[in-house]
Design an enzyme around this catalytic site. Structure first.
Site, PDB file in Angstrom:
ATOM      1  CB  SER A  57      -0.920   0.519   1.265  1.00  0.00           C
ATOM      2  OG  SER A  57      -2.119   1.237   0.992  1.00  0.00           O
ATOM      3  CG  HIS A  62       0.051  15.909   4.187  1.00  0.00           C
ATOM      4  ND1 HIS A  62       0.115  15.911   3.101  1.00  0.00           N
ATOM      5  CD2 HIS A  62      -0.247  14.540   4.271  1.00  0.00           C
ATOM      6  CE1 HIS A  62      -0.280  15.076   2.556  1.00  0.00           C
ATOM      7  NE2 HIS A  62      -0.867  14.333   2.841  1.00  0.00           N
ATOM      8  CB  CYS A  77      -2.674  -5.700   3.074  1.00  0.00           C
ATOM      9  SG  CYS A  77      -1.484  -5.205   1.558  1.00  0.00           S
TER      10      CYS A  77
END
Length: 114
Positions: A57, A62, A77
Site C-alpha cells: 500500500s 504532510h 497489508c
C-alpha cells in the site's frame, strides 16, 4: 495507522530529501516493498508532502514546520509490520507527542453493517 506527531524541531520537517529517506527507511524496517516515491517541498523553511508507494500500500506524510507537526499515514497489508515503520519515524523525528489511531480495514463481504 494514522499518526499525529507534534513537538518536532522545525528543521526536521523541511527537507524533501531527508523526509523521503526517512520514509523509505521506515518502509524497509516494516518489511515492505518500495515501488516508487514522490515528494514535494513548499519552499525554504516550509513543509513537505510525500508518499512512498508500496506493494503493501503506502506511507504518506504532510509536515508543518511552523506548527512543529507531521501527519503520517501508514497503510500496509500482508506480512508488513506498520508499527516498525512508526518506530523508525518516532526515533528520527523525536516528537514530544504522538497520537496514533489504528483503523482496521476489511473486505465488503466481511463488513459489519450498523
Amino acid at each position: 495507522m494514522l499518526a499525529d506527531l507534534s513537538g518536532i524541531a522545525p528543521d526536521q520537517l523541511t527537507s524533501c530529501a531527508r523526509i523521503e529517506a526517512l520514509l523509505r527507511m521506515s518502509a524497509q524496517a516494516a518489511g515492505a516493498h518500495i515501488l516508487h516515491s514522490h515528494f514535494h517541498g513548499f519552499g525554504p523553511g516550509l513543509g513537505v508532502t510525500g508518499v512512498v508507494l508500496l506493494a503493501e500500500s503506502h506511507i504518506s506524510i504532510h509536515t508543518w514546520p511552523e506548527q512543529q507537526f507531521a501527519a503520517v499515514d501508514i497503510f500496509m497489508c500482508g506480512a508488513a509490520a506498520p508499527q516498525r515503520a512508526l518506530d523508525v519515524l518516532r526515533t528520527a523525528l523525536a516528537p514530544a507527542h504522538c497520537r496514533v489511531r489504528t483503523v482496521q480495514r476489511c473486505a465488503v463481504d466481511e463488513a459489519i453493517t450498523e
